[in-house]
Design an enzyme around this catalytic site. Structure first.
Site, PDB file in Angstrom:
ATOM      1  N   TYR A  40       1.331   2.464  -5.302  1.00 33.22           N
ATOM      2  CA  TYR A  40       0.999   3.124  -6.420  1.00 33.22           C
ATOM      3  C   TYR A  40       2.292   3.951  -7.028  1.00 33.22           C
ATOM      4  CZ  TYR A  40      -3.804   1.348  -6.569  1.00 33.22           C
ATOM      5  OH  TYR A  40      -4.629   0.592  -6.566  1.00 33.22           O
TER       6      TYR A  40
ATOM      7  N   HIS B 243      -8.522  -4.627  -6.656  1.00 30.56           N
ATOM      8  CA  HIS B 243      -8.295  -4.483  -8.092  1.00 30.56           C
ATOM      9  C   HIS B 243      -9.277  -3.648  -8.778  1.00 30.56           C
ATOM     10  CE1 HIS B 243      -6.109  -5.068 -11.914  1.00 30.56           C
ATOM     11  NE2 HIS B 243      -6.464  -5.978 -12.466  1.00 30.56           N
TER      12      HIS B 243
ATOM     13  N   HIS C 295     -11.759  -3.988 -15.681  1.00 34.70           N
ATOM     14  CA  HIS C 295     -11.194  -5.149 -15.503  1.00 34.70           C
ATOM     15  C   HIS C 295     -11.945  -6.214 -15.629  1.00 34.70           C
ATOM     16  CE1 HIS C 295      -7.786  -2.914 -13.857  1.00 34.70           C
ATOM     17  NE2 HIS C 295      -8.386  -2.284 -12.949  1.00 34.70           N
TER      18      HIS C 295
ATOM     19  N   ASN D 248      -1.156  -5.994  -9.115  1.00 34.08           N
ATOM     20  CA  ASN D 248      -0.493  -5.587 -10.280  1.00 34.08           C
ATOM     21  C   ASN D 248       0.571  -4.431 -10.045  1.00 34.08           C
ATOM     22  OD1 ASN D 248      -3.283  -4.391  -9.986  1.00 34.08           O
ATOM     23  ND2 ASN D 248      -2.484  -3.128 -11.803  1.00 34.08           N
TER      24      ASN D 248
ATOM     25  N   HIS E 134     -12.051  -0.909  -8.540  1.00 30.05           N
ATOM     26  CA  HIS E 134     -11.710   0.295  -7.627  1.00 30.05           C
ATOM     27  C   HIS E 134     -13.424   0.335  -6.942  1.00 30.05           C
ATOM     28  CE1 HIS E 134      -7.730   1.287  -9.260  1.00 30.05           C
ATOM     29  NE2 HIS E 134      -7.821   0.314  -8.322  1.00 30.05           N
TER      30      HIS E 134
ATOM     31  N   ASP F 286      -1.884  -3.888  -4.325  1.00 27.96           N
ATOM     32  CA  ASP F 286      -1.649  -2.641  -4.663  1.00 27.96           C
ATOM     33  C   ASP F 286      -1.379  -1.544  -3.381  1.00 27.96           C
ATOM     34  OD1 ASP F 286      -2.046  -3.309  -7.300  1.00 27.96           O
ATOM     35  OD2 ASP F 286      -3.903  -2.225  -7.691  1.00 27.96           O
TER      36      ASP F 286
ATOM     37  N   ASP G 193      -6.038  -1.722  -2.387  1.00 26.75           N
ATOM     38  CA  ASP G 193      -5.887  -0.581  -3.414  1.00 26.75           C
ATOM     39  C   ASP G 193      -5.706   0.863  -2.822  1.00 26.75           C
ATOM     40  OD1 ASP G 193      -6.567  -1.804  -6.512  1.00 26.75           O
ATOM     41  OD2 ASP G 193      -7.377  -2.977  -4.529  1.00 26.75           O
TER      42      ASP G 193
ATOM     43  N   HIS H 271      -5.563 -10.626  -5.499  1.00 26.45           N
ATOM     44  CA  HIS H 271      -6.186  -9.242  -5.926  1.00 26.45           C
ATOM     45  C   HIS H 271      -6.905  -9.113  -6.995  1.00 26.45           C
ATOM     46  CE1 HIS H 271      -5.137  -5.098  -6.364  1.00 26.45           C
ATOM     47  NE2 HIS H 271      -4.836  -5.327  -7.549  1.00 26.45           N
TER      48      HIS H 271
END
Length: 361
Positions: free
Chosen positions: A157, A313, A286, A191, A315, A154, A125, A276
């Site tokens: 972004y 995923h 999530h 995602n 954070h 990720d 991420d 992820h």
């Protein structure tokens, strides 16, 4: 970070190669895939390479592609695979033509084996903010800098920007080049790589990601670049896709069912899974999103004694004990819990620095 930041620097010279990055190019670690972008015209898809202290320069030819996404047209994305390299050897390579040629290097891993020490970096991420830059700078300056990066999804972004601004894929590629051109990054889709936007006419999932980041999925008999496996030193690494079909009898399910029994722990004692979305998390953010995946695959993770599962995923950073939520074999009317020493440790590393900020609860 502003687009004009130094970390997004465009190389000088007309059509100079940019966004250079490498990944493992085969199953055993004797190959690399070298990728880069030329912005104005195709140029050359040839890579010139040579071993350190060697006077013999070799070359291999790749290919290029482009893609369109809504109102964006990519540059010319080159992919070139070098096979049959020597283990534990430093190689130099060049991409580009004439006065825009750029030179980089990488080191191949040691021979696959049980007693081979190796150091991995792990990021998820990341995005492209000041905090993202801090993450990369910390990794660059670490005394125990990894030899290969395990990336758990990720990336750029780009889908968080107005109208899915694919130029953010280009800035991100230039941002990570300072590391990714010199050591392999093992890619996992998240995602933010789905890029499914029917309102914009974009109905092919993962198009920008799979166009830009090639992986050696065919080497492990996978039918998709979104799930595959590699060996590297003493580790067997399996990459899974949280955002592809994973139910019973789907291609990903059938592949993993055949893949796990192939792992030879006498050869690669470390079994690592990258995905992820975490299947265990104590955060509200999530919450339970990985539960269906857990129901399908946790039994295999335990049966085959996976050592560690890395995810992003969420954070935040979080690490579990060895844990499982499986009960099996009714004994005297009671469920017999499986031995947790057979279960993996779960580590979440979704705190790379992206613009959405940290999970706080």
């Amino acid at each position: 970070m502003p687009i004009g930041s130094d970390v997004f620097q465009v190389p000088s010279g007309y059509n100079a190669p940019q966004q250079v990055h490498i990944t493992q190019g085969d199953y055993e670690g004797k190959g690399v895939i070298i990728s880069w972008v030329t912005p104005h015209e195709p140029g050359s898809s040839t890579v010139i390479y040579w071993a350190e202290n060697s006077e013999s320069k070799l070359q291999v030819h790749g290919f290029f592609l482009t893609y369109n996404y809504f109102n964006y047209t990519s540059g010319y994305i080159h992919h070139c695979t070098i096979h049959n390299l020597e283990y534990d050897t430093k190689y130099y390579y060049e991409v580009g033509i004439g006065n825009t040629t750029r030179q980089f290097w990488f080191k191949t891993p040691p021979h696959v084996g049980p007693d081979v020490p190796y150091t991995f970096g792990i990021i998820g991420d990341l995005g492209q903010t000041y905090n993202s830059n801090t993450t990369l700078t910390h990794y660059e300056s670490s005394r125990t800098k990894g030899q290969t990066m395990l990336y758990v999804g990720d990336l750029s972004y780009a889908d968080d920007y107005p109208l899915h601004d694919n130029t953010k894929w280009d800035t991100w590629g230039r941002f990570i080049e300072r590391i990714a051109a010199y050591q392999p990054w093992i890619w996992t889709a998240g995602n933010h790589e789905i890029d499914f936007a029917p309102e914009l006419g974009e109905t092919k999932p993962f198009k920008p990601y799979t166009s830009r980041y090639h992986v050696p999925y065919g080497e492990s008999d996978s039918t998709s670049p979104l799930w595959y496996s590699i060996k590297r030193a003493s580790a067997y690494i399996i990459v899974l896709s949280s955002y592809s079909a994973f139910g019973k009898y789907t291609p990903q399910y059938k592949w993993l069912e055949k893949e796990l029994p192939k792992v030879n722990r006498a050869e690669t004692p470390w079994l690592i899974i990258l995905m992820h979305s975490p299947i265990y998390s104590s955060y509200v953010n999530h919450y339970m999103e990985g539960e269906a995946f857990r129901v399908m695959y946790e039994k295999w993770f335990v049966e085959y004694k996976v050592d560690v599962v890395f995810s992003g995923h969420v954070h935040a950073y979080e690490r579990s004990e060895r844990v499982s939520n499986i009960a099996y074999d009714v004994v005297n009317g009671k469920c017999k819990p499986i031995d947790d020493q057979s279960a993996p440790v779960y580590i979440t590393v979704g705190d790379g620095g992206n613009l959405e900020g940290l999970a706080t609860g």
